[in-house]
Structure formats: structure tokens, C-alpha cells
Design a protein around this motif. Structure first.
Motif, mmCIF file in Angstrom:
data_model
loop_
_atom_site.group_PDB
_atom_site.id
_atom_site.type_symbol
_atom_site.label_atom_id
_atom_site.label_comp_id
_atom_site.label_asym_id
_atom_site.label_seq_id
_atom_site.Cartn_x
_atom_site.Cartn_y
_atom_site.Cartn_z
ATOM 1 N N ASP A 36 0.847 -1.189 0.000
ATOM 2 C CA ASP A 36 0.000 0.000 0.000
ATOM 3 C C ASP A 36 0.878 1.233 0.000
ATOM 4 O OD1 ASP A 36 -1.929 1.855 0.192
ATOM 5 O OD2 ASP A 36 -2.606 1.325 2.211
ATOM 6 N N ARG A 40 -2.562 5.951 4.389
ATOM 7 C CA ARG A 40 -3.763 5.357 4.958
ATOM 8 C C ARG A 40 -4.893 6.385 4.946
ATOM 9 N NH1 ARG A 40 -1.391 1.303 4.348
ATOM 10 N NH2 ARG A 40 -0.938 -0.339 5.845
ATOM 11 N N ASN A 95 -11.099 -2.346 9.602
ATOM 12 C CA ASN A 95 -10.627 -1.736 8.375
ATOM 13 C C ASN A 95 -9.537 -2.614 7.765
ATOM 14 O OD1 ASN A 95 -9.620 -0.084 6.371
ATOM 15 N ND2 ASN A 95 -9.599 1.763 7.625
ATOM 16 N N THR A 97 -7.796 -1.886 5.274
ATOM 17 C CA THR A 97 -6.846 -0.921 4.691
ATOM 18 C C THR A 97 -6.767 -1.042 3.172
ATOM 19 O OG1 THR A 97 -4.765 -2.169 4.762
ATOM 20 C CG2 THR A 97 -5.453 -1.046 6.803
ATOM 21 N N TRP A 98 -7.595 -1.902 2.561
ATOM 22 C CA TRP A 98 -7.593 -2.034 1.109
ATOM 23 C C TRP A 98 -8.508 -0.985 0.495
ATOM 24 C CZ3 TRP A 98 -8.950 -7.795 1.965
ATOM 25 C CH2 TRP A 98 -7.785 -8.511 2.295
ATOM 26 N N SER A 99 -7.993 -0.223 -0.426
ATOM 27 C CA SER A 99 -8.844 0.664 -1.218
ATOM 28 C C SER A 99 -9.592 -0.179 -2.250
ATOM 29 C CB SER A 99 -7.994 1.718 -1.929
ATOM 30 O OG SER A 99 -7.208 1.123 -2.954
ATOM 31 N N ARG A 139 -12.178 2.575 1.838
ATOM 32 C CA ARG A 139 -11.578 1.338 2.324
ATOM 33 C C ARG A 139 -12.658 0.269 2.518
ATOM 34 N NH1 ARG A 139 -7.825 3.592 0.776
ATOM 35 N NH2 ARG A 139 -5.744 3.840 1.694
ATOM 36 N N TYR A 173 -17.995 -1.191 1.859
ATOM 37 C CA TYR A 173 -17.022 -0.228 1.354
ATOM 38 C C TYR A 173 -17.403 1.145 1.903
ATOM 39 C CZ TYR A 173 -13.528 1.792 -1.710
ATOM 40 O OH TYR A 173 -12.405 2.416 -2.182
#
Length: 341
Positions: A36, A40, A95, A97-99, A139, A173
Motif C-alpha cells: 500500500d 492510509r 478496516n 486498509t484495502w482501497s 476502504r 465499502y
């Protein structure tokens, strides 16, 4: 080595990524995240109106509102100001943390492995993930359950977590500025918050005889003891979403002891002395305190409290009782008399 409770295997693997901790053992079905390079995303202090998660930390913390009231020995009521308490619920969102773009790229490249369900079928990607394939700001939030945050039998925790994964959970999301998902908080969690927030007062004691000036009582006279006009009942509420727990505490007895008097145990909170009243809550001192440091005798006063709890108004039974205590100094004087024949 990963350990799984056989009854919660589906909960751990049924929707990935999901994490479940049971009886101290950890089961995980979280594929490795892609690198990533982006900062963040902070969804920013987006607390839900019903008590929201700490979005920035991504740990699924939920805010619970706690308030209460009480009555005194004189029958007067009073309010306990409300406050907010942050806890980790047993089942919660976290979370990843993945977009949207990162997750889409992982699925397309085959790097994302969702695990398999009870029947051995591959777990499909998150529903609607394609809609966020170009988004780098929001995220994905997934779910986890932990028995370490559930105050109850493991069987109840398993039932609760399975129900949550089956009927309530779905990956979400969350765009910047949107509320963070808030899971249901069971009464078993709320009652612990209410119990921990209940502060029982140390007893403040009145007595009679009480000599004007120094407050001394006298040798060989029953000295009445009672609770001054302090709290004798307390109740504390903890609420989050649609659930509420209430903890009620009632003073059931008081105990008094001193080095030069036989101890006494009294039902309730004693009776304040008035002419014509009766009470069995009295210490009789056998010696003056003139020879003791400060000229006082130390008296230990203990108050015992019975505690019950209620889930959404329904009685659930007793909790561990509590005892509070205080030591106070009491001058013990002698009364001089002249005997004649």
C-alpha cells in the motif's frame, strides 16, 4: 499453527477476510494484503449517531452511553451524569486498509484468496467490488468475532457470532466522510460496562451518644451506628443501538467492628437515633480511648451490596456482590459517677 473450534469453522471461513478468536485460540482467513504505497485513508472522526467506531484506528471500537441514578437513606433521588465508554464488541467490523482499486487488482491478479465455505466451495469476492475498481480513497471493512470480548459461556458466544455472520454481516465499502459500520452490541457486553462504571460509595457513619464538641461516645453504653443520608440504592444503564443493560445495587447490610467492642452486623443501613426509636445496630465499647494514639478508637464500617442485572428490561439474575468499607476514628470517653450510701 492455527487452531479452530469445530463449531465455529464456518464463521471463520464463511466470509473472508474474517477473524475469530475462541477460548484464546485464533482462526484466520485473511489473505496477504497488497503493498500500500498510498497514505492510509482516515475516514475521519465519523462517529455514528448511535455510537460509532473509531474509524481512524480501524479496530471496530464502539461507543456506549452510560448513565444512572440512585436514592439515599432519606429517600431522595439523584442522577448520575452520563458518559461515553469505548469498548471492543465481540463481533465487529475492521478496516482491511484495502482501497477499492487495491482489492480489485488483487482479485483480478489472483492474489486474493477468499477461502472455502462449509461445502468446500470457493468464497466469491466481495459483492459489488467492481464498482470501486478505480477508487483509492475509501476502504473495505470486513468482520471478526472474538470470545475475549464476550462475557459469557463459549456456547453463547458461538451462537452469537454465527448469527452475526449469517444474518448481519456483509463486507462494506466506506468512503471518506461516511459513517463507519457499527455492529449490534449484546446485553452481555453492555452489562459488564455498566457494572464496571458503577462506583459504590464508602459509608459515611453517624452515631449516638455523641458528645458535643469532640463527638465522643461513652464506655459501656450501646453506641448506635447508622449510615448518614448517603446512597442505599444505585442503578447504572449502558446502551448501544437497540440494546440496553441495567445494573441495580442495593445495600443489604452493614458491619461494624473495633478492637474494644464486640462486632455487630445490621440489616439494611441502620436506624438514625431519635427518642423512642429502636435498633440492634450498636457497638458497646469496654474501654476508653484516652490511652490510644490521638485519643481515638478506630472503627471499621463495611457496607454490603446485592447486585442484579436486566437485559432490555428483563431480569437476568444476580451478579457478584460488592463490599465497601471505611475506617473512622471515634473518641471513647468515661463518665465519672459518685456513689453514696
Amino acid at each position: 499453527m492455527l487452531n479452530r473450534h469445530p463449531m465455529i469453522r464456518r464463521a471463520a471461513l464463511g466470509l473472508a477476510p474474517a477473524l475469530l478468536v475462541a477460548t484464546g485460540l485464533t482462526a484466520a482467513a485473511i489473505p496477504p494484503a497488497a503493498a500500500d504505497p498510498e497514505p492510509r485513508c482516515s475516514i475521519g472522526s465519523c462517529d455514528d449517531d448511535d455510537g460509532g467506531s473509531e474509524a481512524e484506528s480501524g479496530d471496530g471500537s464502539v461507543t456506549i452511553f452510560v448513565w444512572g441514578s440512585g436514592t439515599t437513606g432519606g429517600g431522595e433521588g439523584y442522577e448520575i451524569p452520563g458518559e461515553s465508554v469505548t469498548v471492543l464488541p465481540p463481533c465487529r467490523y475492521f478496516n482491511t486498509t484495502w482501497s477499492g482499486k487495491q482489492y480489485y487488482d488483487m482479485v483480478q491478479s489472483g492474489e486474493w484468496v477468499g477461502g472455502r465455505d462449509e461445502d468446500g466451495n470457493p468464497i466469491p469476492p466481495y459483492p459489488g467490488y467492481e464498482a470501486y475498481k478505480d477508487d483509492t480513497e475509501g476502504r473495505w471493512w470486513s468482520g471478526m468475532c472474538s470470545s475475549a470480548d464476550y462475557d459469557g459461556p463459549i456456547e453463547d458466544f458461538i451462537e452469537f457470532s454465527n448469527d452475526w455472520f449469517d444474518n448481519e454481516f456483509e463486507p462494506l465499502y466506506v468512503e471518506p466522510g461516511e459513517p463507519v459500520p457499527v455492529p449490534p452490541i449484546p446485553p452481555e457486553v453492555l452489562v459488564q460496562v455498566a457494572y464496571d462504571a458503577m462506583t459504590l460509595p464508602d459509608p459515611q457513619i453517624g452515631w449516638n451518644p455523641r458528645r458535643e464538641g469532640d463527638g465522643a461516645t461513652f464506655v459501656n453504653l450501646p453506641t448506635w451506628m447508622w449510615l448518614e443520608d448517603g446512597p442505599v440504592t444505585l442503578e447504572v444503564h449502558a446502551e448501544a443501538g437497540a440494546n440496553e443493560a441495567r445494573v441495580e445495587a442495593t445495600m443489604t447490610s452493614m458491619n461494624f467492628s473495633a478492637s474494644n467492642a464486640a462486632p455487630v452486623s445490621c440489616d439494611g443501613h441502620g436506624v438514625a437515633w431519635t427518642s423512642g426509636a429502636t435498633s440492634d445496630c450498636a457497638l458497646t465499647f469496654t474501654r476508653s480511648s484516652a490511652h490510644l494514639p490521638g485519643g481515638i478508637t478506630n472503627v471499621l464500617a463495611e457496607s454490603e451490596w446485592a447486585i442484579e442485572w436486566f437485559a432490555n428490561g428483563v431480569p437476568e439474575g444476580p451478579l457478584d456482590p460488592q463490599t465497601t468499607s471505611a475506617t473512622f476514628g471515634l473518641p471513647i470517653a468515661e463518665v465519672q459517677t459518685i456513689v453514696t450510701r
